[in-house]
Enzyme design. Structure first.
Site, PDB file in Angstrom:
ATOM      1  N   GLU A  31      68.551 -12.635 -70.093  1.00  0.00           N
ATOM      2  CA  GLU A  31      68.313 -13.262 -71.397  1.00  0.00           C
ATOM      3  C   GLU A  31      69.083 -12.590 -72.532  1.00  0.00           C
ATOM      4  O   GLU A  31      69.254 -11.369 -72.555  1.00  0.00           O
ATOM      5  CB  GLU A  31      66.826 -13.188 -71.743  1.00  0.00           C
ATOM      6  CG  GLU A  31      65.934 -13.979 -70.823  1.00  0.00           C
ATOM      7  CD  GLU A  31      64.474 -13.937 -71.239  1.00  0.00           C
ATOM      8  OE1 GLU A  31      63.660 -14.602 -70.570  1.00  0.00           O
ATOM      9  OE2 GLU A  31      64.145 -13.255 -72.244  1.00  0.00           O
ATOM     10  N   TYR A  61      62.051 -11.466 -56.990  1.00  0.00           N
ATOM     11  CA  TYR A  61      62.894 -11.233 -55.822  1.00  0.00           C
ATOM     12  C   TYR A  61      62.260 -11.786 -54.547  1.00  0.00           C
ATOM     13  O   TYR A  61      62.947 -12.098 -53.584  1.00  0.00           O
ATOM     14  CB  TYR A  61      63.191  -9.734 -55.670  1.00  0.00           C
ATOM     15  CG  TYR A  61      63.983  -9.179 -56.829  1.00  0.00           C
ATOM     16  CD1 TYR A  61      65.173  -9.788 -57.231  1.00  0.00           C
ATOM     17  CD2 TYR A  61      63.545  -8.064 -57.528  1.00  0.00           C
ATOM     18  CE1 TYR A  61      65.897  -9.288 -58.297  1.00  0.00           C
ATOM     19  CE2 TYR A  61      64.265  -7.555 -58.598  1.00  0.00           C
ATOM     20  CZ  TYR A  61      65.442  -8.177 -58.983  1.00  0.00           C
ATOM     21  OH  TYR A  61      66.152  -7.687 -60.040  1.00  0.00           O
ATOM     22  N   HIS A  72      64.337   0.546 -63.915  1.00  0.00           N
ATOM     23  CA  HIS A  72      64.057  -0.087 -65.209  1.00  0.00           C
ATOM     24  C   HIS A  72      63.661   0.908 -66.299  1.00  0.00           C
ATOM     25  O   HIS A  72      62.605   0.816 -66.905  1.00  0.00           O
ATOM     26  CB  HIS A  72      62.972  -1.161 -65.049  1.00  0.00           C
ATOM     27  CG  HIS A  72      63.407  -2.330 -64.228  1.00  0.00           C
ATOM     28  ND1 HIS A  72      62.718  -3.527 -64.219  1.00  0.00           N
ATOM     29  CD2 HIS A  72      64.453  -2.498 -63.386  1.00  0.00           C
ATOM     30  CE1 HIS A  72      63.321  -4.378 -63.387  1.00  0.00           C
ATOM     31  NE2 HIS A  72      64.385  -3.756 -62.875  1.00  0.00           N
TER      32      HIS A  72
END
Length: 412
Positions: free
Chosen positions: A285, A306, A191
């Site tokens: 999104e 998860y 990330h």
């Protein structure tokens, strides 16, 4: 305009990512078939068949229909190693980043050149490495380009942005200067984000992931984890940023509460920033980040962790923005561009997003600033970047096959 989710717009695709008629899309999710127990041998045979089919499919152009336009997907360049981003040079050549840390030129015939020297050292692990590349709006005068990348530091790694001057022969970067560093650096390889987008006013938006194990920091304004930041081209802070005068907040922050934004584009006409971010298990999104607003992660979100656990308090909380659109199951979005060309007039003003897990080009249908649905062109490969080309084509970076593709009107 604040985000909203229109239930009629939300799309739950079939497991095979088929493009469905609008009436069927509105009917909601379909029941998944259970996996059989045929064993490893059958799985291996099926895998070989899929690999062979993919190899054949992309050895030649592919014709398809998307958004009312008949199109052809044409291979342009091959042999790249995990291409991440594309930038177009004024003379018809391209720059492409490879995640392991190489910046490569590609000429107008699709020939891939030797790596450009002078690129900063990157932390090429997990999802980290050399990420986005964009040209300065005044590139023709100053030859400056900008790179986002996972920067190795003693504490771990973090996203950084460097700019440098590209030589005329595309062999080297000089005068390289790091103009932004995400704070803090942390351990782990997930990330990092990150996309770079110049706004019409000349300011630079940088999208930043929350580094996965540090998701709570997306709500912490003393860090730039899980944020969109806005800086000047030299890295200085614009005086009209929303948190410039807030004690304890980092002044470069534009919006916060983001998970991992790997797609961003400026909407034509309005000049607004749109972003597309990875959700967890479900809940990717589409957002329109506005100054100072909180987009909720990890307090609210669609989908689940998860582990199967609920996201924070659920899908909504007072003071937190709703997305314009979300996918559940996830498509794993990366790369986005609004279509602004003339070659495919039915696509004008629509947002196109690459899908990694979805292995498709996704058309996000936009009307009057709202998302009203989506449609897909299945490609059978992980699409990492989507760019609007100066030739009127959409250009795609396929990381799983090391290709650059063009999407053009059928017959070209």
């Amino acid at each position: 305009m604040r985000g909203r989710v229109d239930p009629a717009a939300r799309h739950t695709p079939t497991p095979l990512n088929a493009v469905l008629p609008e009436a069927q899309l509105a009917a909601g999710p379909r029941t998944k078939r259970r996996r059989g127990t045929g064993g490893a041998a059958l799985g291996a045979i099926l895998l070989l068949i899929l690999i062979a089919a993919a190899t054949y499919a992309f050895a030649q152009p592919v014709d398809a229909r998307l958004g009312g336009e008949q199109v052809r997907v044409v291979p342009f360049a091959t042999g790249l190693d995990t291409p991440w981003s594309i930038a177009f040079l004024p003379d018809g050549r391209l720059l492409v980043t490879e995640r392991d840390g190489r910046l490569r030129p590609i000429d107008a015939t699709g020939k891939v050149g030797a790596p450009v020297s002078g690129v900063p050292h990157v932390a090429a692990r997990g999802q980290g490495g050399l990420l986005d590349v964009v040209l300065d709006p005044k590139f023709a005068q100053n030859r400056l380009i900008y790179l986002s990348y996972a920067e190795p530091r003693p504490e771990g790694a973090a996203t950084a942005v460097a700019r440098g001057k590209l030589s005329d022969d595309l062999t080297r970067l000089t005068d390289v200067d790091v103009i932004f560093r995400q704070q803090p650096a942390v351990s782990g390889g997930n990330h990092f984000g990150s996309r770079l987008v110049f706004a019409p006013d000349g300011m630079l938006f940088v999208t930043l992931g929350e580094r996965f194990n540090y998701m709570d920091k997306a709500q912490d304004l003393s860090t730039t984890l899980g944020k969109v930041v806005r800086i000047a081209p030299d890295g200085s802070i614009p005086a009209d940023n929303p948190f410039v005068d807030r004690v304890g907040a980092r002044p470069e922050i534009w919006s916060f509460g983001h998970r991992n934004v790997q797609a961003a584009a400026i909407e034509p006409g309005t000049g607004s920033l749109w972003t597309v971010e990875h959700g967890p298990r479900g809940g990717d999104e589409v957002n329109r980040p506005e100054a100072g607003e909180n987009y909720g992660w990890p307090v609210i979100g669609y989908g689940r962790h998860y582990s199967g656990a609920q996201i924070g308090v659920g899908t909504a909380k007072e003071g937190m923005e709703q997305p314009l659109f979300y996918w559940d199951p996830s498509i794993a979005p990366s790369g986005a561009a609004f279509y602004t060309g003339d070659a495919l007039p039915g696509w004008r003003g629509q947002l196109f997003v690459g899908a990694l897990a979805g292995q498709a080009l996704v058309m996000v249908k936009v009307r009057d600033g709202a998302v009203i649905g989506e449609e897909r062109l299945p490609l059978g490969k992980r699409i990492r970047d989507v760019r609007m080309g100066p030739d009127g084509a959409l250009w795609l970076a396929a990381e799983s096959t090391g290709e650059i593709l063009r999407v053009v009107p059928a017959g070209r």
